[in-house]
Design an enzyme around this catalytic site. Structure first.
Site, PDB file in Angstrom:
ATOM      1  N   ASN A 151      -1.651   0.031  -0.214  1.00 54.42           N
ATOM      2  CA  ASN A 151      -0.993  -0.906   0.700  1.00 54.42           C
ATOM      3  C   ASN A 151      -1.205  -0.577   2.170  1.00 54.42           C
ATOM      4  O   ASN A 151      -0.990  -1.424   3.032  1.00 54.42           O
ATOM      5  CB  ASN A 151       0.508  -0.991   0.407  1.00 54.42           C
ATOM      6  N   CYS A 324       8.208  -0.463   4.565  1.00 54.66           N
ATOM      7  CA  CYS A 324       9.404   0.316   4.237  1.00 54.66           C
ATOM      8  C   CYS A 324       9.426   1.652   4.967  1.00 54.66           C
ATOM      9  O   CYS A 324      10.375   2.394   4.887  1.00 54.66           O
ATOM     10  CB  CYS A 324       9.475   0.533   2.735  1.00 54.66           C
TER      11      CYS A 324
END
Ligand code: PLP
Length: 378
Positions: A151, A324
């Site tokens: 990611n 995050c």
């Protein structure tokens, strides 16, 4: 506003929004009930499962709805079982998403063993490296987990080859495909994976829904007990609207995937050539094959966090890495795992383009980066 953070989340596809509408108001029946008012939601849930399975070349009974990627990852890790009297060994890669690493850490605290496999400097976990880890494991590993596309870097991993190695050593293979589902053509049979995680909001579906693919016959314990939903594996009243929205988004992405990939590759190249034409020292982290549209760029001596804010002031959304990880200003565990020198690592930004981005958008992003660099050095 130019949105270039599609790896963090995507806008709901209109077809998904429309498909969800009946289930908020008129067709609100509980899909598990036997009466007529439950028939439409029950059928819609079954069709959503069939659509998702068809897009992945899986069987509908192998698709289990979850609340998203985090839950799917936790289920894969928490659900693996050990044989009586043996220690459970988990082998994740070192640059997995925090959701997966945290799940491994929880099991380690319960007495399991965790042994990480390191990616190369190019951001790839090689079959040779995995083989070495499995060979040196004091006991047979139970589960190997390597993500399909990283990611932060966008590097696509050789999952089929890694799964073959894992199976040779008697381990199950899980892949976190949260960034890849809806972006790359995937076939779970060809990939030979036992478990695969996905999340709706990464491909134009709603937030709060995802799924775990579980190959038929894979030993996995239920995630939530107390109800017969999801074949008794994940109790709780099904959210039909979200499942229907996710399936509609996936079908939509599937139908235009080839053109979308070509368009995103073209936008990537345009962005890179604008930057290369200027007098700046930067590297694109990782190596081909990349997830279409995802670029991890490291500018020598720059401050990535400052660049993000400078672009934000110019109406452009990019990221420094995992969404995050936003409050964590340390160098990410992914950049550490690939051994990127600090002078570059601190100046890293992630640009993730989507279908609605245009050539004008990427030129504006490149110009904004070039304008901001001088003011954003360490
Ligand atoms: N795994 C990967 C690779 C991700 O990129 C993300 C989200 O950024 C997740 C898991 C978590 O997914 P969700 O937001 O659906 O919980």
């Amino acid at each position: 506003m130019i949105y270039a953070d599609h790896a963090a989340t995507t806008r709901l596809e209109r077809v998904a929004w429309e498909a969800m509408q009946p289930f908020w108001f008129d067709e609100y029946g509980n899909a598990s009930q036997p009466y007529a008012h439950a028939r439409v939601p029950k059928r819609a849930l079954a069709e959503a499962r069939e659509t998702i399975a068809a897009c992945l070349h899986a069987e509908p009974e192998e698709i289990f709805f979850t609340s998203g990627g985090t839950e799917s990852d936790h289920w894969a890790i928490r659900g693996c079982l050990r044989d009586e009297g043996t220690r459970l060994w988990l082998v994740p890669s070192a640059f997995e998403h925090h959701a997966l690493l945290a799940a491994c850490e929880e099991r380690r605290r319960e007495g399991c063993s965790v042994c990480q496999v390191q990616p190369s400097e190019q951001g790839v976990v090689t079959p040779t490296c995995l083989e070495q880890v499995l060979f040196n494991c004091p006991e047979p590993a139970c589960l190997v987990s390597v993500m399909l596309a990283n990611n932060e870097l966008g590097t696509v991993q050789p999952v089929a080859q890694l799964a073959r190695v894992a199976h040779r050593y008697g381990a199950l293979f899980h892949t976190d495909a949260v960034q890849a589902v809806g972006h790359l053509p995937l076939d779970v049979r060809a990939l030979d994976v036992d478990l695969l995680s996905a999340s709706g909001h990464k491909f134009g579906g709603p937030k709060g829904i995802g799924f775990l693919y579980v190959r038929r016959g894979t030993p996995l314990s239920p995630f939530l007990s107390g109800g017969a939903q999801e074949l008794g594996m994940r109790a709780g009243t099904e959210n039909v609207a979200l499942a229907v929205g996710m399936a509609a988004a996936l079908r939509h992405r599937w139908s235009s995937m080839e053109e979308d990939i070509l368009q995103l590759k073209h936008l990537e190249e345009t962005l890179l050539s604008c930057l290369r034409a200027a007098d700046v020292t930067f590297i694109r982290n990782g190596t081909e094959p990349f997830l279409p549209g995802l670029l991890s760029l490291s500018f020598r001596g720059a401050d990535g966090e400052a660049l993000l804010h400078a672009l934000d002031l110019q109406g452009i959304c990019i990221s420094t890495g995992a969404a995050c990880d936003r409050r964590n200003t340390q160098i990410s565990h992914v950049l550490r795992a690939i051994g990127l020198p600090e002078l570059y690592a601190r100046g890293t930004v992630r640009i993730s383009l989507g279908q609605e981005n245009t050539e004008s958008d990427v030129r504006q992003i490149a110009n904004a980066l070039l304008r901001s660099l001088a003011a954003c050095s360490l």
